[in-house]
Write an enzyme that holds these catalytic residues in place. Structure first.
Site, PDB file in Angstrom:
ATOM      1  N   TYR A  13      48.165  65.251 115.571  1.00 33.81           N
ATOM      2  CA  TYR A  13      48.223  65.611 114.140  1.00 33.81           C
ATOM      3  C   TYR A  13      47.656  67.014 113.893  1.00 33.81           C
ATOM      4  CZ  TYR A  13      47.314  64.876 109.098  1.00 33.81           C
ATOM      5  OH  TYR A  13      47.263  64.969 107.739  1.00 33.81           O
ATOM      6  N   ALA A  80      43.172  68.025 122.327  1.00 38.59           N
ATOM      7  CA  ALA A  80      43.457  66.676 122.829  1.00 38.59           C
ATOM      8  C   ALA A  80      42.180  65.924 123.184  1.00 38.59           C
ATOM      9  CB  ALA A  80      44.347  66.766 124.070  1.00 38.59           C
ATOM     10  N   TYR A 128      25.587  61.055 113.656  1.00 39.12           N
ATOM     11  CA  TYR A 128      25.430  59.619 113.945  1.00 39.12           C
ATOM     12  C   TYR A 128      24.142  59.358 114.729  1.00 39.12           C
ATOM     13  CZ  TYR A 128      30.057  58.727 112.151  1.00 39.12           C
ATOM     14  OH  TYR A 128      31.130  58.618 111.312  1.00 39.12           O
ATOM     15  N   LYS A 158      32.886  61.843 121.689  1.00 42.35           N
ATOM     16  CA  LYS A 158      32.891  63.201 121.129  1.00 42.35           C
ATOM     17  C   LYS A 158      31.555  63.904 121.398  1.00 42.35           C
ATOM     18  CE  LYS A 158      35.976  64.745 119.449  1.00 42.35           C
ATOM     19  NZ  LYS A 158      37.155  65.340 120.116  1.00 42.35           N
TER      20      LYS A 158
HETATM   21  P1  NAP Z   1      45.903  62.418 117.307  1.00 42.94           P
HETATM   22  O1  NAP Z   1      47.048  62.748 116.439  1.00 42.94           O
HETATM   23  O2  NAP Z   1      45.737  61.004 117.770  1.00 42.94           O
HETATM   24  O3  NAP Z   1      45.923  63.384 118.560  1.00 42.94           O
HETATM   25  C1  NAP Z   1      45.240  63.112 119.742  1.00 42.94           C
HETATM   26  C2  NAP Z   1      45.897  63.939 120.842  1.00 42.94           C
HETATM   27  O4  NAP Z   1      45.165  63.775 122.057  1.00 42.94           O
HETATM   28  C3  NAP Z   1      47.345  63.496 121.122  1.00 42.94           C
HETATM   29  O5  NAP Z   1      48.123  64.644 121.325  1.00 42.94           O
HETATM   30  C4  NAP Z   1      47.199  62.706 122.405  1.00 42.94           C
HETATM   31  O6  NAP Z   1      48.366  62.691 123.199  1.00 42.94           O
HETATM   32  C5  NAP Z   1      46.103  63.491 123.081  1.00 42.94           C
HETATM   33  N1  NAP Z   1      45.494  62.723 124.169  1.00 42.94           N
HETATM   34  C6  NAP Z   1      44.772  61.591 124.080  1.00 42.94           C
HETATM   35  N2  NAP Z   1      44.434  61.172 125.314  1.00 42.94           N
HETATM   36  C7  NAP Z   1      44.958  62.069 126.200  1.00 42.94           C
HETATM   37  C8  NAP Z   1      44.963  62.193 127.612  1.00 42.94           C
HETATM   38  N3  NAP Z   1      44.355  61.297 128.414  1.00 42.94           N
HETATM   39  N4  NAP Z   1      45.585  63.258 128.159  1.00 42.94           N
HETATM   40  C9  NAP Z   1      46.215  64.177 127.386  1.00 42.94           C
HETATM   41  N5  NAP Z   1      46.267  64.103 126.041  1.00 42.94           N
HETATM   42  C10 NAP Z   1      45.632  63.069 125.457  1.00 42.94           C
HETATM   43  O7  NAP Z   1      44.539  62.782 116.588  1.00 42.94           O
HETATM   44  P2  NAP Z   1      44.061  64.074 115.795  1.00 42.94           P
HETATM   45  O8  NAP Z   1      43.500  63.600 114.521  1.00 42.94           O
HETATM   46  O9  NAP Z   1      45.066  65.137 115.793  1.00 42.94           O
HETATM   47  O10 NAP Z   1      42.815  64.481 116.701  1.00 42.94           O
HETATM   48  C11 NAP Z   1      42.815  65.663 117.462  1.00 42.94           C
HETATM   49  C12 NAP Z   1      41.393  66.012 117.831  1.00 42.94           C
HETATM   50  O11 NAP Z   1      40.614  66.146 116.640  1.00 42.94           O
HETATM   51  C13 NAP Z   1      40.678  64.977 118.691  1.00 42.94           C
HETATM   52  O12 NAP Z   1      39.862  65.670 119.608  1.00 42.94           O
HETATM   53  C14 NAP Z   1      39.823  64.229 117.678  1.00 42.94           C
HETATM   54  O13 NAP Z   1      38.682  63.660 118.279  1.00 42.94           O
HETATM   55  C15 NAP Z   1      39.448  65.373 116.755  1.00 42.94           C
HETATM   56  N6  NAP Z   1      39.025  64.964 115.416  1.00 42.94           N
HETATM   57  C16 NAP Z   1      39.902  64.319 114.589  1.00 42.94           C
HETATM   58  C17 NAP Z   1      39.468  63.948 113.321  1.00 42.94           C
HETATM   59  C18 NAP Z   1      40.384  63.241 112.371  1.00 42.94           C
HETATM   60  O14 NAP Z   1      39.900  62.709 111.366  1.00 42.94           O
HETATM   61  N7  NAP Z   1      41.679  63.225 112.587  1.00 42.94           N
HETATM   62  C19 NAP Z   1      38.172  64.231 112.907  1.00 42.94           C
HETATM   63  C20 NAP Z   1      37.309  64.896 113.775  1.00 42.94           C
HETATM   64  C21 NAP Z   1      37.757  65.268 115.030  1.00 42.94           C
HETATM   65  P3  NAP Z   1      49.442  61.485 123.128  1.00 42.94           P
HETATM   66  O15 NAP Z   1      50.343  61.809 121.956  1.00 42.94           O
HETATM   67  O16 NAP Z   1      50.128  61.555 124.438  1.00 42.94           O
HETATM   68  O17 NAP Z   1      48.675  60.212 122.934  1.00 42.94           O
END
Ligand code: NAP
Length: 339
Positions: A13, A80, A128, A158
């Site tokens: 996302y 990722a 946290y 994280k």
């Molecule tokens: P997301 O849409 O679920 O994206 C997660 C990404 O990580 C996907 O592209 C996924 O690939 C990839 N991924 C997961 N495991 C992997 C692996 N073993 N090898 C390679 N790629 C992998 O979530 P998002 O919200 O965009 O989150 C992106 C980042 O922002 C993450 O680091 C998350 O912790 C951080 N974050 C998000 C939020 C939030 O509220 N959304 C808040 C704080 C921090 P696949 O499509 O192949 O699964």
């Protein structure tokens, strides 16, 4: 701008919005996906021809593909990381790929001569494990206490990943500049039915899947603003070691529900506006491991302060109502939620 940047996890996302902004600003973008079949569907959403946007296959858990993905890149946005609404069977399912993945990306970045590496961390690494009821706003100086209460698998993943990255950079990073961006809960428009777990709250409220609003809350930030903060963290000079909270106002679920009702009266018919008593949520937790991981959050206020990014990077955020409404409208338009 003719530099090349690697954005890891191009199917995600936040990464999607970041890639679109980088392409619009003239960058060449490399991105990684786990499954090569994703490229066909992602390319039209992200924009960019084959020359400006290149896909590489790489997993956080293995070395294959990383050298190719990094080749020619001056910058990396390491977005990722495993993120899920469901509790893992074992916490290592999240911790190991998060920690080993960022260390792997750092090693290959240094070998490729990358100058700036931005890690997408989280307020999960900041706010946290602290005693409840302190009612203060957390800043970049704070770290999650892994030995404290309410630290579940994602929060650990994280925190451990950002700590590991910073330790590695201090010991072995050489001239590589490391910056982290630490978002709170990210909302805003979604462009496909494969969306981030952070969208689940709006989806469930809008779809009438919750009988009421548990006394839970989170800082909310717009995905477009998070992408913009990443670009600033990639480009502003002199940021080595910096940490930037990307957060907007802290809202309770019931506040989100009220905004949906007020702004989308026709579409938000199923949105509940009464508070669910804590005892009811605790009973539900007995049967549902996902709810179990967040019962410690009931009544808690975990506010974070983004003034550092506002002051140092000139970052700006859009009104939270807009993020919530745009999120809801996109879910309806995509047919994800029937209202
Ligand atoms: P997301 O849409 O679920 O994206 C997660 C990404 O990580 C996907 O592209 C996924 O690939 C990839 N991924 C997961 N495991 C992997 C692996 N073993 N090898 C390679 N790629 C992998 O979530 P998002 O919200 O965009 O989150 C992106 C980042 O922002 C993450 O680091 C998350 O912790 C951080 N974050 C998000 C939020 C939030 O509220 N959304 C808040 C704080 C921090 P696949 O499509 O192949 O699964």
């Amino acid at each position: 701008m003719t530099d090349t940047v690697l954005v890891t996890g191009g199917s995600g996302y936040i990464a999607g919005f970041l890639i679109r902004q980088l392409l619009a600003e003239g960058w060449r973008v490399h991105t990684t996906v786990r499954n090569p079949a994703r490229e066909a569907a992602l390319r039209p959403l992200l924009g960019g021809d084959a020359d400006r946007l290149r896909f590489f296959v790489a997993d956080l858990t293995a070395d294959a593909g990383w050298a190719e993905a990094m080749a020619g890149c001056s910058h990396v946005a390491h977005v990722a990381s495993p993120f899920s609404t469901t509790a893992p069977r074992h916490e290592d399912e999240l911790i190991v790929p998060a920690r080993d993945g960022v260390l792997r990306a750092l090693r290959f970045a240094r070998a490729a001569g990358v100058t700036r590496f931005v890690q997408t961390s989280s307020v999960a690494a900041i706010a946290y494990g602290h005693p409840r009821g302190t009612m203060r706003r957390y800043t970049e100086a704070d770290w999650t206490d892994l030995a404290g209460p309410g630290v579940y698998a994602y929060v650990k993943s994280k925190t451990i990943a950002e700590r590991a990255a910073r330790d590695w950079v201090a010991a072995e990073g050489g001239a590589l500049e490391f910056v982290s961006v630490n978002p709170s809960a990210v909302l805003g428009p979604v462009w496909s039915a494969d969306f981030s777990p952070s969208i689940e709250t709006v989806r469930q409220l809008l779809g009438g899947l919750l009988p009421g609003c548990p006394d839970l809350g989170f800082g909310i930030v717009d995905v477009r603003d998070v992408a913009d903060l990443h670009v600033r963290a990639l480009t502003a000079p002199g940021l080595a070691g910096e940490r930037f909270i990307a957060a907007g106002p802290f809202l309770k679920l019931i506040d989100v529900a009220r905004i949906l009702k007020a702004e989308l009266p026709g579409e938000a018919r199923k949105v509940p506006t009464r508070r669910l008593p804590d005892w009811l949520v605790r009973i539900a937790a007995v049967f549902n491991p996902m709810i179990r991981q967040i019962t410690g959050e009931l009544g808690n206020v975990r506010d974070t302060d983004a003034s550092h990014a506002l002051a140092v990077l000139g970052w700006q955020t859009r009104p939270v109502d807009q993020s919530i409404v745009d999120c809801a409208r996109s879910l309806i338009d995509l047919g994800v939620v029937k209202v």
